[in-house]
Design a protein around this motif. Structure first.
Motif, PDB file in Angstrom:
ATOM      1  N   TYR A  13      91.669  91.636   1.922  1.00 48.43           N
ATOM      2  CA  TYR A  13      91.271  90.333   2.455  1.00 48.43           C
ATOM      3  C   TYR A  13      91.496  90.312   3.965  1.00 48.43           C
ATOM      4  N   GLY A  40      99.016  86.657  -8.730  1.00 45.58           N
ATOM      5  CA  GLY A  40      98.904  87.341  -7.446  1.00 45.58           C
ATOM      6  C   GLY A  40      98.719  88.846  -7.554  1.00 45.58           C
ATOM      7  N   GLY A  42      96.111  90.449  -8.546  1.00 46.58           N
ATOM      8  CA  GLY A  42      94.756  90.888  -8.231  1.00 46.58           C
ATOM      9  C   GLY A  42      93.746  90.786  -9.371  1.00 46.58           C
ATOM     10  N   LYS A  43      94.090  90.032 -10.419  1.00 46.61           N
ATOM     11  CA  LYS A  43      93.184  89.908 -11.561  1.00 46.61           C
ATOM     12  C   LYS A  43      91.898  89.182 -11.187  1.00 46.61           C
ATOM     13  N   SER A  44      92.063  88.002 -10.590  1.00 47.89           N
ATOM     14  CA  SER A  44      90.868  87.216 -10.249  1.00 47.89           C
ATOM     15  C   SER A  44      90.018  87.940  -9.226  1.00 47.89           C
ATOM     16  N   THR A  45      90.673  88.556  -8.270  1.00 48.85           N
ATOM     17  CA  THR A  45      89.923  89.296  -7.249  1.00 48.85           C
ATOM     18  C   THR A  45      89.078  90.389  -7.908  1.00 48.85           C
TER      19      THR A  45
HETATM   20  N1  LIG Z   1      90.545  84.449  -0.178  1.00 50.65           N
HETATM   21  C1  LIG Z   1      91.711  85.089   0.002  1.00 50.65           C
HETATM   22  N2  LIG Z   1      92.157  85.412   1.233  1.00 50.65           N
HETATM   23  C2  LIG Z   1      93.316  86.089   1.423  1.00 50.65           C
HETATM   24  N3  LIG Z   1      94.110  86.493   0.424  1.00 50.65           N
HETATM   25  C3  LIG Z   1      93.728  86.194  -0.838  1.00 50.65           C
HETATM   26  C4  LIG Z   1      92.518  85.489  -1.128  1.00 50.65           C
HETATM   27  N4  LIG Z   1      92.393  85.355  -2.469  1.00 50.65           N
HETATM   28  C5  LIG Z   1      93.497  85.931  -2.997  1.00 50.65           C
HETATM   29  N5  LIG Z   1      94.285  86.440  -2.030  1.00 50.65           N
HETATM   30  C6  LIG Z   1      95.548  87.207  -2.238  1.00 50.65           C
HETATM   31  O1  LIG Z   1      95.251  88.356  -2.989  1.00 50.65           O
HETATM   32  C7  LIG Z   1      96.239  88.614  -3.959  1.00 50.65           C
HETATM   33  C8  LIG Z   1      95.617  88.645  -5.348  1.00 50.65           C
HETATM   34  O2  LIG Z   1      95.124  87.354  -5.668  1.00 50.65           O
HETATM   35  P1  LIG Z   1      94.378  87.050  -7.030  1.00 50.65           P
HETATM   36  O3  LIG Z   1      93.330  88.090  -7.279  1.00 50.65           O
HETATM   37  O4  LIG Z   1      93.940  85.637  -6.996  1.00 50.65           O
HETATM   38  O5  LIG Z   1      95.560  87.245  -8.089  1.00 50.65           O
HETATM   39  P2  LIG Z   1      95.667  86.778  -9.631  1.00 50.65           P
HETATM   40  O6  LIG Z   1      94.344  86.299 -10.092  1.00 50.65           O
HETATM   41  O7  LIG Z   1      96.152  87.986 -10.340  1.00 50.65           O
HETATM   42  O8  LIG Z   1      96.706  85.694  -9.633  1.00 50.65           O
HETATM   43  C9  LIG Z   1      97.286  87.541  -3.762  1.00 50.65           C
HETATM   44  O9  LIG Z   1      98.298  88.055  -2.941  1.00 50.65           O
HETATM   45  C10 LIG Z   1      96.538  86.436  -3.090  1.00 50.65           C
HETATM   46  O10 LIG Z   1      97.396  85.648  -2.302  1.00 50.65           O
END
Ligand SMILES: Nc1ncnc2c1ncn2[C@@H]1O[C@H](COP(=O)(O)OP(=O)(O)O)[C@@H](O)[C@H]1O
Ligand SMILES: [Mg+2]
Length: 405
Positions: A13, A40, A42-45
């Motif tokens: 990011y 946090g 990285g699942k959703s990402t």
């Molecule tokens: N748009 C964004 N910009 C910067 N960092 C992000 C963004 N979205 C998520 N993150 C960071 O990326 C990491 C993984 O997030 P995410 O995939 O949402 O995790 P999960 O779905 O497993 O809770 C976290 O550290 C989160 O803070």
């Protein structure tokens, strides 16, 4: 229908957060895979990169035989269901489900056929004329799933779709999602932070931590043969107990002796990750001793005199001797709290060096707080790990350690 492949996929990011760190994952056609891990990780990402909602920083994603890195979400032939399923409030359930197809220019008759079929599968035919505000949370969630089904996509992506439902509804809706997959057999990637939801749903569960895949196996294999201490502590509830100690050789037999960590510090972890302490191991001599089970003597013979971490699941302590498990398999502990659960009870215990041990045993009378009891350990089911947050499971590796070339 399609397989989905991730090859060395990473997401950095803006600002430099490496949210997903070079993961390889191959999801077979018709497979139901669950991404699970603490918040946090990285699942959703990962899911959003598959959907095309997030750009991929490194690597390749394939859906079917197509590389989709530069294909916009609408052309990827996938359907996504989120936690916050936004239904259009002014449209009926029917129109909510039909809307996406209408936008794509499907003929009316085809739309009608698909909406009615999906409604039948989801048991919401009687709700088709209602507006979302006249539905319960569970019914709304089903409409959101219906909207995904009518598209007949190559793959379904679910991101924590049950998080907004109460506990009971979560369990029944979870079963419905599983049945839906058994019926439609559409390739599915499902994200949750809930290890129980992951265990019950997935053909395979993919455990993630800090953007890295820790293990990708069936529920049972992950539970029985966790790859490392993190997976062992994350999968299974109540969580596995970990004891720091040393492997010793006495009279031709291997023992584990419980020790204590001097100057221990808690390794900084997120609140929903298992807490791990690090420090220098010492053996005051009053810790418990447990014989190393036969099948692990080869693997642990190389660790004599070294710090290892013993892992015992709460359900692998018993109040009675276990048939077929030999001598020297008991641990003395003090009972602090008893929590009756009906058929079972949870005992909160302490050993000389470990104040927070949990065992889940069959409910019985005669155990009282403040007393010392002997618990029998189901030895064939224990694990040994290298120290550290993601310390490798030594019980799995029977090969000599990798030689440096
Ligand atoms: N748009 C964004 N910009 C910067 N960092 C992000 C963004 N979205 C998520 N993150 C960071 O990326 C990491 C993984 O997030 P995410 O995939 O949402 O995790 P999960 O779905 O497993 O809770 C976290 O550290 C989160 O803070
Ligand atoms: Mg998420």
């Amino acid at each position: 229908m399609a397989r989905v492949e991730l090859e060395k996929v990473a997401k950095v990011y803006p600002g430099g957060v490496r949210a997903v760190d070079s993961i390889d994952l191959s999801i077979a056609d018709r497979e139901f895979i669950v991404l699970v891990g603490p918040s946090g990780c990285g699942k959703s990402t990962t899911l959003r990169m598959v959907a095309g909602l997030e750009e991929i920083s490194e690597g390749t994603i394939r859906i079917g035989d197509r590389v989709v890195n530069n294909i916009p979400p609408k052309d990827r032939d996938i359907a996504m269901v989120f936690q916050n399923y936004a239904l259009y409030p002014h449209m009926s359930v029917y129109k909510n489900m039909a809307f996406g197809l209408k936008l794509r220019g499907f003929p009316k008759a085809e739309i009608d056929k698909r909406v009615r079929e999906a409604a039948k599968i989801l048991d919401i035919t009687h709700l088709l004329d209602r507006k979302p505000k006249a539905l319960s949370g569970g019914q709304r969630q089903r409409v959101a799933v219906g909207r995904a089904i009518v598209r007949e996509p190559a793959a379904f992506l679910f991101d924590e779709p049950l998080s907004n439902l109460d506990a009971k509804l979560r369990v029944t809706t979870r079963a419905e999602i599983k049945r839906l997959h058994q019926r439609l057999k559409t390739t599915t990637i499902y994200v949750t932070h809930d290890q129980e939801e992951a265990m019950t749903l997935g053909d395979r569960i993919v455990v993630m931590k800090d953007g890295v895949i820790q293990q990708a196996d069936s529920s049972l294999k992950t539970y029985q043969h966790p790859a490392n201490r993190f997976v062992a502590g994350f999968i299974g509830m109540p969580p596995m107990n970990f004891f720091d100690g040393m492997i010793k050789q006495e009279g031709g037999r291997l023992f584990f002796e419980e020790g204590v960590l001097e100057d221990a510090t808690v390794v900084q972890q997120r609140h929903d990750e298992p807490q791990v302490k690090q420090g220098r191991l010492t053996l005051p001599g009053n810790g418990f001793k447990l014989i190393v089970p036969d099948h692990l003597t080869d693997a642990l013979g190389r660790h004599v005199g070294r710090h290892v971490v013993l892992g015992i699941r709460p359900e692998h302590f018993h109040l009675q001797p276990i048939p077929g498990v030999g001598p020297a398999t008991t641990v003395q502990m003090v009972v602090n709290v008893i929590e009756p659960l009906g058929n079972d009870m949870d005992l909160y215990l302490s050993t000389p060096h470990h104040p927070h041990v949990i065992s889940r045993v069959e409910a019985q009378s005669g155990v009282s707080p403040g007393t010392q009891i002997s618990l029998y350990v189901d030895l064939p089911k224990v694990h040994f790990f290298e120290p550290g947050v993601t310390g490798m499971n030594l019980s799995l590796s029977h090969e000599p350690s990798h030689a440096v070339a």
